[in-house]
Design a protein around this motif. Structure first.
Motif, PDB file in Angstrom:
ATOM      1  N   LEU A   1      45.990  43.318  46.409  1.00 20.75           N
ATOM      2  CA  LEU A   1      46.323  44.738  46.451  1.00 20.75           C
ATOM      3  C   LEU A   1      47.617  44.990  45.673  1.00 20.75           C
ATOM      4  N   HIS A   2      48.570  44.037  45.741  1.00 20.05           N
ATOM      5  CA  HIS A   2      49.840  44.194  45.032  1.00 20.05           C
ATOM      6  C   HIS A   2      49.639  44.211  43.519  1.00 20.05           C
ATOM      7  N   ASP A   3      48.520  43.656  43.039  1.00 19.27           N
ATOM      8  CA  ASP A   3      48.250  43.666  41.602  1.00 19.27           C
ATOM      9  C   ASP A   3      48.020  45.077  41.082  1.00 19.27           C
ATOM     10  N   LEU A   4      47.707  46.013  41.967  1.00 18.22           N
ATOM     11  CA  LEU A   4      47.561  47.406  41.556  1.00 18.22           C
ATOM     12  C   LEU A   4      48.916  47.972  41.115  1.00 18.22           C
ATOM     13  N   ARG A   5      49.987  47.446  41.676  1.00 13.21           N
ATOM     14  CA  ARG A   5      51.327  47.846  41.247  1.00 13.21           C
ATOM     15  C   ARG A   5      51.585  47.354  39.818  1.00 13.21           C
ATOM     16  N   HIS A   6      51.109  46.150  39.501  1.00 15.67           N
ATOM     17  CA  HIS A   6      51.197  45.645  38.129  1.00 15.67           C
ATOM     18  C   HIS A   6      50.335  46.503  37.189  1.00 15.67           C
ATOM     19  N   PHE A   7      49.191  46.917  37.672  1.00 13.43           N
ATOM     20  CA  PHE A   7      48.298  47.779  36.897  1.00 13.43           C
ATOM     21  C   PHE A   7      49.009  49.082  36.529  1.00 13.43           C
ATOM     22  N   TYR A   8      49.708  49.662  37.513  1.00 17.21           N
ATOM     23  CA  TYR A   8      50.447  50.908  37.291  1.00 17.21           C
ATOM     24  C   TYR A   8      51.563  50.691  36.274  1.00 17.21           C
ATOM     25  N   ALA A   9      52.342  49.608  36.450  1.00 15.99           N
ATOM     26  CA  ALA A   9      53.449  49.327  35.535  1.00 15.99           C
ATOM     27  C   ALA A   9      52.943  49.112  34.112  1.00 15.99           C
ATOM     28  N   SER A  10      51.844  48.375  33.951  1.00 14.45           N
ATOM     29  CA  SER A  10      51.311  48.107  32.623  1.00 14.45           C
ATOM     30  C   SER A  10      50.842  49.393  31.951  1.00 14.45           C
ATOM     31  N   GLY A  11      50.322  50.323  32.753  1.00 13.67           N
ATOM     32  CA  GLY A  11      49.895  51.609  32.204  1.00 13.67           C
ATOM     33  C   GLY A  11      51.060  52.433  31.694  1.00 13.67           C
ATOM     34  N   LEU A  12      52.172  52.429  32.451  1.00 17.14           N
ATOM     35  CA  LEU A  12      53.361  53.154  32.010  1.00 17.14           C
ATOM     36  C   LEU A  12      53.890  52.564  30.702  1.00 17.14           C
TER      37      LEU A  12
END
Length: 368
Positions: free
Chosen positions: A295-306
């Motif tokens: 679930l924490h990988d979704l935070r990485h997903f968000y950061a990579s999108g920014l």
């Protein structure tokens, strides 16, 4: 300070500390007694003197007393207590702790399968205790200095960033009550505990902003514990129109009306504990049929999108609630384009701009 020969032929070296307390030790040879006394004298002069009696307190006993004087958040108390409690030399006198004790503990944690980051955190917490004892003059040096710790994999190798398609499949597979939870992690970068602690009043629908004001901690005595976000990362996150609409729909369907009502609830009507969220997440992944990720990988997903959208380091830092920009760079620096990437892109633009028919070609070529 003095060295005297006893009637039984043993040499007695003695001194008084700054508090007037006498300390003595016996030796068979005068030279050994004098050497010990010289060593004590040197430690007093250099400021490294340690009272032998105070050093007999165990590591856990010193921690129990020392921790009462520290200004810590609740989650820090929990982490420090766990580290000392699981430390293999907690019951040893703090003055008897050697580097070998720390090395043995590190090796045991590795054998138990603990992650490198977990080992480093626990050793760091115990090191804080030892350095507290050092400052209090219970020990003359920190026995954990120089202990080799397991290496953490570089961020670009350890990080698993799900693709937009994977996130979409997981969102579609999630039950209604959990779908928004996944969305605020994937599209607002919230940590698990921060998402679990969201209230309706934290959402400013007109400004399309989300206030990250608290987080759910580990349960204490069966009760959910709330605290400020990790490392003081309380923040305002700008959110997309679609996420704002999704929050409003979620609140309407679940009957969330009051500003202090929780957006997500566990079995007892309280914010969900991490174990509850973990269960929901595992069931969702099973239903989605995608390659598992955290679930924490979704935070990485968000950061990579920014980052892919051109956001600078400070913008990403503030959105994620990192205390320092260096933390953001250490974690996501490999995702930003390098100088070589920018040079390559600029050269490509020059080539594309030069591929059309030139003015000279249109006019029939150069004139001689």
């Amino acid at each position: 300070m003095s060295v005297q020969k006893r009637p039984n032929g043993v040499w007695r070296a003695r001194y008084r500390d700054s508090g007037g307390k006498e300390h003595a030790k016996h030796f068979k040879r005068k030279i050994d007694a004098q050497a010990w006394l010289d060593e004590v004298t040197a430690s007093v002069v250099t400021g490294t003197y340690v009272d032998p009696g105070r050093a007999r307190v165990t590591v856990e006993a010193f921690f129990a007393e020392w921790s009462q004087r520290q200004v810590w958040a609740d989650n820090t108390v929990t982490a420090m207590s766990l580290a000392v409690r699981t430390c293999s030399f907690a019951s040893i006198s703090i003055g008897d702790v050697r580097r070998s004790h720390v090395e043995t503990w590190v090796k045991r944690m590795q054998a138990d399968g603990l992650a490198a980051s977990t080992i480093r955190t626990r050793v760091g917490n115990v090191r804080s205790v030892l350095r507290g004892a050092l400052r209090d003059r219970l020990i003359s040096h920190d026995p954990s200095d120089g202990v080799k710790l397991p290496r953490i994999r570089r961020a670009e190798h350890a990080m698993r960033i799900p693709s937009p398609d994977e996130v979409g499949v997981v969102l579609h597979a999630a039950p209604e009550h959990f779908r928004l939870f996944i969305a605020v992690c994937a599209f607002a970068g919230l940590r698990l505990g921060e998402a679990a602690a969201l209230q309706l009043g934290d959402v400013h629908f007109l400004k399309r902003q989300l206030h990250v004001a608290r987080q759910v901690q580990r349960a204490v005595s069966g009760q959910i514990a709330l605290s400020a976000p990790k490392h003081g990362s309380e923040r305002i996150v700008s959110i997309a129109d679609d996420l704002s609409t999704m929050i409003a729909r979620h609140a309407d369907e679940l009957g969330v009306r009051g500003r202090e009502q929780w957006l997500f609830t566990g079995p007892k009507g309280e914010p969900p504990h991490q174990n509850t969220v973990g269960y929901w997440w595992r069931k969702t992944l099973e239903h989605a049929g995608v390659e598992p990720f955290r679930l924490h990988d979704l935070r990485h997903f968000y950061a990579s999108g920014l980052i892919a959208s051109g956001c600078d380091v400070v913008t990403v830092q503030r959105a994620l609630g990192h205390a320092k920009a260096t933390t953001t760079l250490d974690t996501y620096g490999h995702l930003w384009p390098t100088a070589e990437d920018r040079t390559r892109a600029a050269a490509g633009e020059l080539m594309r701009a030069s591929r059309g028919p030139s003015r000279l070609q249109a006019e029939g070529g150069p004139r001689l």
